[in-house]
Design an enzyme around this catalytic site. Structure first.
Site, short mmCIF file in Angstrom:
data_model
loop_
_atom_site.label_atom_id
_atom_site.label_comp_id
_atom_site.label_asym_id
_atom_site.label_seq_id
_atom_site.Cartn_x
_atom_site.Cartn_y
_atom_site.Cartn_z
CG ASP A 145 -2.00 0.82 1.35
OD1 ASP A 145 -2.30 1.47 0.35
OD2 ASP A 145 -2.63 0.88 2.43
CG ASP A 180 -9.05 3.41 1.78
OD1 ASP A 180 -8.33 3.15 0.80
OD2 ASP A 180 -8.64 3.40 2.95
C1 GLA Z 1 -5.11 2.30 3.14
C2 GLA Z 1 -5.72 1.19 2.31
C3 GLA Z 1 -6.75 0.45 3.12
C4 GLA Z 1 -6.10 -0.12 4.37
C5 GLA Z 1 -5.45 1.01 5.16
C6 GLA Z 1 -4.62 0.49 6.32
O1 GLA Z 1 -6.04 3.29 3.45
O2 GLA Z 1 -6.31 1.73 1.16
O3 GLA Z 1 -7.30 -0.59 2.35
O4 GLA Z 1 -5.14 -1.08 4.02
O5 GLA Z 1 -4.57 1.78 4.35
O6 GLA Z 1 -4.07 1.55 7.07
#
Ligand code: GLA
Length: 555
Positions: free
Chosen positions: A171, A231
């Protein structure tokens, strides 16, 4: 997982770097032939991830309970295999040799033991890490330390392989870096995973705490799956184009035009599912699953599997939709039509059937229709099998249904004598028949020509519109905003549509259209462009593809 994330935390100093990101360049320099072939994810990965429900509050007994529930509920046997432990699993300090470790109080038995537990249950082990110094939770100060893989790529990849990890979610979690920096950095871990010799699904997110580069290129050369949006949250529509948080409709708007990127081993990832987490009605939850199935999206549940109600189970266990999603051709549905309310998608399947989704984006019940010829099944009577009810009917022309607000009816359309289940031996080379411009495997039918742009004056800017994809009745474009010989602080791009086109979704900019005149101004994070640099925004539109001349002004 709802978090108080303020997108304006993006520091202005980084926006110049972000502005260099040019999806246009990447789109033309990466050919699908360079897709990552690591043997895994031949169909979209299915499983469960801890983040949407539990956020940072995870430990080994929770993960084991979830694994037990995945088995006992029957989800494992339907294909939900990967159990992915998201952010906040690690010790905030590496050991004296620099090895990443599990958090000793949250995972006292260690990560290898967790992997063994999952494998003994017939499940697979997924874990979360980042390519920079801090995970997203560490960046937002909700978890201590700075244990990202930066400078530890090979060491971490070996550690994951030694623990039996089968899936890495990697990520970005940083405002820094151009899209080309991201490609190079994500490729480092791709190569490190390959060097371990263990087959590991590589799932990346270029969008977190960053300009939304996920939809700007085909990441299939780098990863098995890549996030297309910010997200997800458990709402139907948050009004976002590609900003935090995204509703189901918003994610669909961004991801549908990216269909040509998907195939075995490489899939668009519209994020983990919100089914069973409240915030939407049953019709919307069903639509969410049906659309993810049609988009060949990874089906990663995000709900608490220990306490699923029967409505949630009915959705997650729909075998017809799972079969459509897991079809061996690995094609993402392409858009047949979209009038803003009624949207029709079609997905070609390995046994010659076509799955068709009749999606009502409007606020009241309406009839959504298409035809057998529009989805490539003309020339005789076909059988329609409703994926939700199993009811069958026949037609030789119109395919239609009365669909409630936000609902999606899915039919599997079969010719007489075709086997209801996809045959793995069916030839994937049967000619694409959805429509000449809607073939998932066809190269974008849009002309590569771009609108003219005039050279920007000092302190000014110019804009160029380029069509990057088109289909019957719609198209996707990318607009490059170029600074002249001085830096730009804020920009406005305007153009006039020649033939009644209308924008249905726009990202990396704010739109205020009136009739055929379009005005787009920068978002807070991409207003500053360094001298000679550029930034991009994108949109999908209804109508025939057009590249009108755009003007750019800067205050
Ligand atoms: C990002 C990702 C999420 C999750 C969070 C964890 O926002 O997009 O899916 O993994 O980090 O902190």
């Amino acid at each position: 997982m709802d978090r108080k994330r303020i997108r304006t935390t993006l520091v202005p100093a980084v926006t110049a770097a972000l502005a260099l990101a040019s999806g246009a360049v990447a789109l033309t320099t990466v050919s699908p032939a360079q897709a990552l072939e690591n043997g895994v994810a031949r169909t979209p990965p299915m499983g469960w991830n801890s983040w949407n429900t539990f956020g940072c509050n995870i430990n080994e007994s929770l993960i084991r309970q979830m694994a037990d529930a995945i088995v006992n509920s029957g989800l494992r046997d339907l294909g939900y295999q990967y159990v992915v432990v998201d952010d906040c699993w690690f010790n905030p300090n590496r050991d004296s040799s620099g090895n990443i470790q599990g958090d000793p109080s949250r995972f006292p038995s260690g990560m290898k033991a967790l992997g063994d537990y999952l494998h003994n249950k017939g499940l697979k082990f997924g874990i979360y890490q980042v390519p920079v110094d801090k995970t997203c939770a560490q960046y937002f100060n909700s978890y201590p330390g700075a244990t990202g893989s930066q400078g530890h790529e090979a060491q971490d990849a070996r550690q994951f392989a030694a623990w039996g990890v089968d899936y890495l979610k990697y990520d970005w979690c940083s405002p820094n870096g151009t899209i080309n920096d991201q490609v190079a950095t994500f490729a480092k871990m791709r190569d490190a995973l390959k060097a371990t010799g263990r087959p590991i699904v590589y799932s990346i997110n270029p969008n977190s705490i960053h300009s939304k580069t996920g939809p700007q290129r085909n990441w299939g050369d780098v990863a098995n799956m890549w996030r297309t949006t910010e997200d997800i949250t458990n709402k139907w529509d948050t009004g976002q184009t590609n900003g935090y948080p995204m509703g189901i409709q918003n994610i669909v708007n961004v991801t549908v035009p990216l269909a040509s990127y998907a195939g075995p081993g490489h899939f668009n990832d519209p994020d983990m599912m919100e089914i069973g987490r409240g915030g939407m009605n049953d019709t919307e939850m069903r639509s969410h699953f049906a659309l993810w199935a049609m988009m060949a999206s990874p089906l990663i549940a995000g709900n608490d599997i220990r306490s699923m109600d029967s409505a949630t189970q009915t959705i997650l266990k729909n075998k017809n939709l799972i079969a459509i999603n897991q079809d061996s051709l690995g094609l993402q549905a392409t858009q047949v039509s979209n009038d803003g309310t009624r949207r029709v998608l079609a997905k070609k399947l390995a046994n010659g059937d076509v799955a068709v989704a009749l999606f009502n984006q409007g606020g009241s019940t309406t009839t959504v229709s298409t035809t057998t010829s529009a989805i490539g099944k003309s020339g005789g009577t076909v059988t329609l099998t409703d994926a939700w009810t199993n009811a069958t009917s026949t037609t030789s022309g119109t395919i239609s249904a009365s669909v409630p607000a936000h609902g999606t009816v899915v039919y599997r359309v079969s010719s007489p004598g075709s086997s209801p289940s996809a045959s793995p031996s069916a030839s994937p080379s049967v000619s694409p028949s959805v429509s000449p411009s809607a073939s998932p495997s066809a190269s974008p039918s849009a002309s590569p020509s771009a609108s003219p742009s005039t050279s920007p004056v000092p302190g000014g800017c110019s804009a160029t519109i380029k069509t990057i994809n088109s289909w019957g009745g719609g198209f996707q474009s990318e607009v490059t905003v170029q600074a002249g010989s001085s830096a730009v602080n804020g920009w406005t791009v305007k153009w006039t549509w020649p033939g009644g086109q209308t924008i249905s979704s726009l990202w990396n900019g704010r739109q205020s259209s009136s009739g055929s005149s379009v005005t787009v101004t920068n978002e807070s994070y991409n207003g500053s462009i360094a001298a000679g640099a550029s930034t991009t925004f994108g949109f999908t539109a209804n109508g025939s593809a057009a590249t009108p001349t755009a003007t750019c002004t800067s205050p």
